[in-house]
Design a protein around this motif. Structure first.
Motif, PDB file in Angstrom:
ATOM      1  N   CYS A 187       0.845  -1.204   0.000  1.00 48.40           N
ATOM      2  CA  CYS A 187       0.000   0.000   0.000  1.00 48.40           C
ATOM      3  C   CYS A 187       0.882   1.256   0.000  1.00 48.40           C
ATOM      4  CB  CYS A 187      -0.884  -0.035   1.243  1.00 48.40           C
ATOM      5  SG  CYS A 187      -1.769   1.504   1.521  1.00 48.40           S
ATOM      6  N   CYS A 190       0.367   2.969   3.844  1.00 50.13           N
ATOM      7  CA  CYS A 190       0.867   2.399   5.102  1.00 50.13           C
ATOM      8  C   CYS A 190       1.991   1.396   4.872  1.00 50.13           C
ATOM      9  CB  CYS A 190      -0.281   1.748   5.867  1.00 50.13           C
ATOM     10  SG  CYS A 190      -1.008   0.327   5.018  1.00 50.13           S
ATOM     11  N   CYS A 206      -7.134  -0.464   0.548  1.00 53.09           N
ATOM     12  CA  CYS A 206      -6.276  -1.004   1.597  1.00 53.09           C
ATOM     13  C   CYS A 206      -7.173  -1.458   2.743  1.00 53.09           C
ATOM     14  CB  CYS A 206      -5.294   0.050   2.089  1.00 53.09           C
ATOM     15  SG  CYS A 206      -4.221  -0.566   3.397  1.00 53.09           S
ATOM     16  N   CYS A 209      -5.431   0.931   6.032  1.00 50.28           N
ATOM     17  CA  CYS A 209      -5.634   2.384   6.079  1.00 50.28           C
ATOM     18  C   CYS A 209      -6.719   2.784   5.062  1.00 50.28           C
ATOM     19  CB  CYS A 209      -4.309   3.106   5.830  1.00 50.28           C
ATOM     20  SG  CYS A 209      -3.732   2.989   4.128  1.00 50.28           S
TER      21      CYS A 209
HETATM   22 ZN   LIG Z   1      -2.720   1.100   3.616  1.00 50.57          ZN
END
Ligand SMILES: [Zn+2]
Ligand SMILES: [Zn+2]
Length: 244
Positions: A187, A190, A206, A209
């Motif tokens: 991602c 994050c 995601c 997050c």
């Molecule tokens: Zn993420």
């Protein structure tokens, strides 16, 4: 002027009550609902499924069919959209639910025609009509065709919520859920390996997050980060082998 989506509170196009992601979800539900019908109709056959009520020492025989399937496929009354949050939405069968929205949508659409003297007349539509008939697949197709119009109406969130409820009721019975796929690139928000593609979602999201990417954005992101990751993995493997 930008607006906010009434469902997910994210950015929506001007004068729209639903963002493109929520419109996409609604579109996939309308495509998904008819696909469940053969299995639901199968479950209506007496003895096709486990009895849902009764038990040892009961006073009545168990019902031969799943009552939840009857709730979905049986006859029923069209639900006024103003009751979207009321008690009436529970257990509304599919056909009256879909036809109810088609009828409501049609009642707002102007119908344009020329009279015998060639004068253009504009008047409210008398009702929805589908070349495909008047069953669940027909109304799903009809509503899909008019989704761009529906997304601009103040009642679009109510329609979204009622169809979401219907899809969840169906999936609980058919034990199905949308297919998901874990993506291999990390991602960008994050750095976790938590990006997931879901068949009824417009975006790759995601699970950790709030990041979400279109498929094109993911492809570009992957092209940037993967060569570096592969190089690192190969280096680590080479070090392990030389240390052994
Ligand atoms: Zn993420
Ligand atoms: Zn939205």
């Amino acid at each position: 002027m930008d607006t906010t989506c009434s469902i997910c509170q994210r950015h929506a196009p001007a004068e729209h009550y639903l963002c493109v992601a929520c419109q996409y979800r609604l579109h996939t539900w309308l495509r998904e609902i008819p696909q469940h019908l053969p299995l639901l109709q199968d479950l209506l056959r007496p003895g096709a499924g486990p009895a849902q009520r009764g038990g040892a020492g009961r006073a009545h025989s168990p019902l031969p069919v799943d009552i939840r399937v009857l709730d979905l496929l049986g006859p029923g009354h069209v639900v006024p959209w103003v009751d979207a949050h009321g008690d009436q939405t529970g257990g509304v069968p599919l056909e009256p639910l879909l036809y109810g929205w088609a009828r409501y949508l049609a009642s707002e659409l102007p119908s344009v025609h020329r009279d015998a003297h060639g004068t253009v007349r504009v008047q409210p539509c008398t009702g929805p009509w589908s070349r495909r008939g008047a069953d669940v697949p027909a109304w799903c197709g009809w509503l899909q065709a008019y989704l761009p119009y529906a997304a601009r109406q103040s009642w679009a969130p109510a329609m979204y919520e009622q169809l979401e409820d219907a899809v969840h009721r169906i999936r609980r019975i058919t034990h199905t859920r949308p297919r998901t796929k874990a993506m291999d690139a990390p991602c960008p928000g994050c750095s976790g390996f938590a990006l997931q593609e879901r068949e009824d979602e417009l975006h790759i999201s995601c699970t950790v997050c709030s990041v979400r990417l279109t498929r094109e954005q993911y492809t570009d992101h992957r092209a940037v980060v993967m060569p570096g990751l592969v190089r690192t993995a190969l280096l680590m493997q080479a070090r392990r082998m030389s240390a052994a």
